[in-house]
Write a protein that holds these residues in place. Sequence first.
Motif, short mmCIF file in Angstrom:
data_model
loop_
_atom_site.label_atom_id
_atom_site.label_comp_id
_atom_site.label_asym_id
_atom_site.label_seq_id
_atom_site.Cartn_x
_atom_site.Cartn_y
_atom_site.Cartn_z
N PRO A 194 0.85 -1.17 -0.19
CA PRO A 194 0.01 0.08 -0.04
C PRO A 194 0.87 1.31 0.01
O PRO A 194 2.00 1.25 0.49
CB PRO A 194 -0.85 -0.03 1.13
N LEU A 195 0.23 2.19 -0.70
CA LEU A 195 1.07 3.61 -0.61
C LEU A 195 0.29 4.54 -0.11
O LEU A 195 -0.97 4.67 -0.27
CB LEU A 195 1.38 4.00 -2.21
N ALA A 196 0.93 5.42 0.70
CA ALA A 196 0.10 6.45 1.39
C ALA A 196 0.15 7.61 0.47
O ALA A 196 1.30 8.17 -0.01
CB ALA A 196 0.93 6.76 2.51
N ASN A 197 -1.13 8.16 0.41
CA ASN A 197 -1.26 9.58 -0.09
C ASN A 197 -0.51 10.61 0.89
O ASN A 197 -0.71 10.49 2.02
CB ASN A 197 -2.63 9.92 -0.61
N SER A 198 -0.39 11.94 0.19
CA SER A 198 0.07 12.96 0.95
C SER A 198 -1.01 13.18 1.82
O SER A 198 -2.27 13.19 1.54
CB SER A 198 0.27 14.19 0.08
N ASN A 199 -0.79 13.68 3.17
CA ASN A 199 -1.89 14.12 4.02
C ASN A 199 -2.45 15.54 3.61
O ASN A 199 -3.15 16.01 4.05
CB ASN A 199 -1.13 14.19 5.44
N HIS A 200 -1.41 16.15 2.58
CA HIS A 200 -2.06 17.54 2.25
C HIS A 200 -1.99 18.64 3.57
O HIS A 200 -2.74 19.52 3.41
CB HIS A 200 -3.35 17.63 1.61
N ARG A 201 -1.18 18.61 4.55
CA ARG A 201 -1.24 19.33 5.48
C ARG A 201 -0.05 20.32 5.23
O ARG A 201 1.20 20.12 5.73
CB ARG A 201 -0.82 18.52 7.03
N ARG A 202 -0.38 21.20 4.36
CA ARG A 202 0.83 22.20 3.80
C ARG A 202 1.42 23.13 4.81
O ARG A 202 2.48 23.59 4.79
CB ARG A 202 0.23 22.96 2.62
N THR A 203 0.66 23.43 5.87
CA THR A 203 1.07 24.05 7.08
C THR A 203 2.25 23.52 7.87
O THR A 203 2.94 24.14 8.54
CB THR A 203 -0.07 24.56 7.86
N SER A 204 2.51 22.38 7.70
CA SER A 204 3.72 21.49 8.14
C SER A 204 4.71 22.13 7.49
O SER A 204 6.21 22.07 8.32
CB SER A 204 3.54 20.14 8.12
N ASN A 205 4.91 22.77 6.54
CA ASN A 205 6.09 23.64 5.99
C ASN A 205 6.54 24.56 7.05
O ASN A 205 7.67 25.06 6.93
CB ASN A 205 5.90 24.03 4.64
#
Length: 639
Positions: free
Chosen positions: A286-297
């Motif tokens: 299984p491959l994990a998609n991005s969590n799209h939590r751009r604020t982590s930058n």
Amino acid sequence: MTKLIHIALIILISVSFSCKEKVGNAKVSEVVTEVKNDIERIEPPNWWVGFKNQQLQLLIKHPNISEAKASIKYPGVSIDKAHKADSPNYLFLGLSIAEHVKAGQFNIYFDFKNGTQLVQTYQLKDRESEAADIQGFDSSDAIYLITPDRFANGDTSNDIDVNLNEKTINRADDYGRHGGDIKGIINHLDYIQEMGFTQIWSCPLLTNDMPESSYHGYAMTDFYQVDPRFGTIEEYQELAAKAKEKGIGLIMDQVANHCGSQHWWMQDLPFKDWVNQQSNFETKQPLANSNHRRTSNQDLYASNRDKTEMTEGWFSARMPDLNQRNPFMANYIIQNSIWWIETLQLSGIRQDTYPYPDKMFMSDWAGAIMDEYPNFSIVGEEWSYNPLLIAYWQKGHENKDGYQSNLRSTMDFAMQNNIVEALNQEESWDKGLVKIYEGLANDFAYASPKDIMIFPDNHDMSRIFTQLKGDVPNTKMALSYLLTLPRIPQLYYGTEILMDDFAKPGDHGLIRTDFPGGWEGDTVNAFSGEGLTDAQKDMQSFLKKVLNYRKTSAAIHDGKTMHFAPFMGTYFLFRVIEGETVVHIINKNKTPMTIDLKRYEEIGLHGKTLKNIISGETFKWQDEIILNERGSLLLTTKL
């Protein structure tokens, strides 16, 4: 140079003083009389002389090529390092190209222990323009965004390519290919110019050999090939050249974060870490998609897990996530961008999903490009409604974590959202307009507000006419306002004729509807005006007047900005420069309203004559103004 570039060069290049002596004294030992192409793939396919960075990385792909010893006999070009990959079918050559090297062709020899020799002819070209002559876009420009498959079909012979996975064309299928192409854009450059646009941003035109939905272009399967259903690289160059003749620059949509799952290298990846989660991919786990939590930058408290899931997660199962921490991948992406700038003489790059790749690499990538092309422009997509997140990515912004970006322009999703929410609010006109007023007040967060890109909509969001519930006056207010702001404006094709997605709001296939008149047999032709409704013609004319005025308006390009808090359902914005003042008035009142102009006396317009940019009528700025119609009013002191 930035840290990542240093690491890459240390790995790839080992240059000594004696090596430089050898290169400088090299003699021509051969003349290439016959072009040889024994190698399966070499990227970049060519390069140029005269760059500041004299290092070049060549990706060589061929069965068991790692067993070969490479050599070059060309004055000023030397192999500093031949680096084997994890796969035996790749070899990465680090070349040093001396400052004095002349353009020309030379052979790269690959000698195997069994006596076999393969020969690949490589070319170094003269650059078409000096780096300083390649000009980017700025606040004096207006950008026309096009989804090429849906704009115009100029060459029906390339609609289907039997060698590619998706072999059908069906205009009734919103997610199928419709046949629009590069030739279709070329054929309508006059229309784009006459509308008043000065830049074209096309969604990606590179090969997307995917089994479905390949029309949109963001799942690239070859970073050096134009999708044959869009045309040829020669036609792409023709588009750039003919657009330039009309004073229109060309912006290329690029993707550093991911490729398409059918990319040629996915069947034989060079390194064990060429893409993120590679071991899972290769073992069919299984491959994990991005969590799209751009604020982590930006988040000072972000967990390592969140950061990792953001940058190493795949954007989707069909879009493998590239690992820019691999120095060979990093160089590959940087060189690919430079290759296209030189090949097409681009004016800019729009970088997709900017916060998703490794953020240190993204700074290196932008810095490497801007180092070679000091007048170039890059805009990064940061889909955030928080100005602080948008500001983080702009060069010159002081970030608390010390991150230094080399990105000149980001995208103003925050202001776009404010405009829509403000105009849709009906309960209290002033309260609604305050969202715009306070949204613009957030410009204090930006290092350079006028270098940020504003837009009413794009290829990933509902049409502005849909967002504003089919309200024409509100649509005019939104468009004229953003075209007056200290920003770089971008409009999506079809906005000028009130294209909508009411049937299924937000549906990407519907958002990217065919532009009427782009196909033979269309009963409506927006290029000529045939078959358009009165409302569509009026909007087209309205935008044409605003855009063409904007072309030469120093006040809008570079003027001081001043606005006043909403008052009695109106909002006044002024752009001021010596010799020109532009006034933009939003009026949300449904009945005639008289406004006291003494509120705005500090602008210094009392007694001056102003012209209505749309109607051409003149108006003398006195003590009051009567606003009869709900909508926008654009005035200028330039008569």
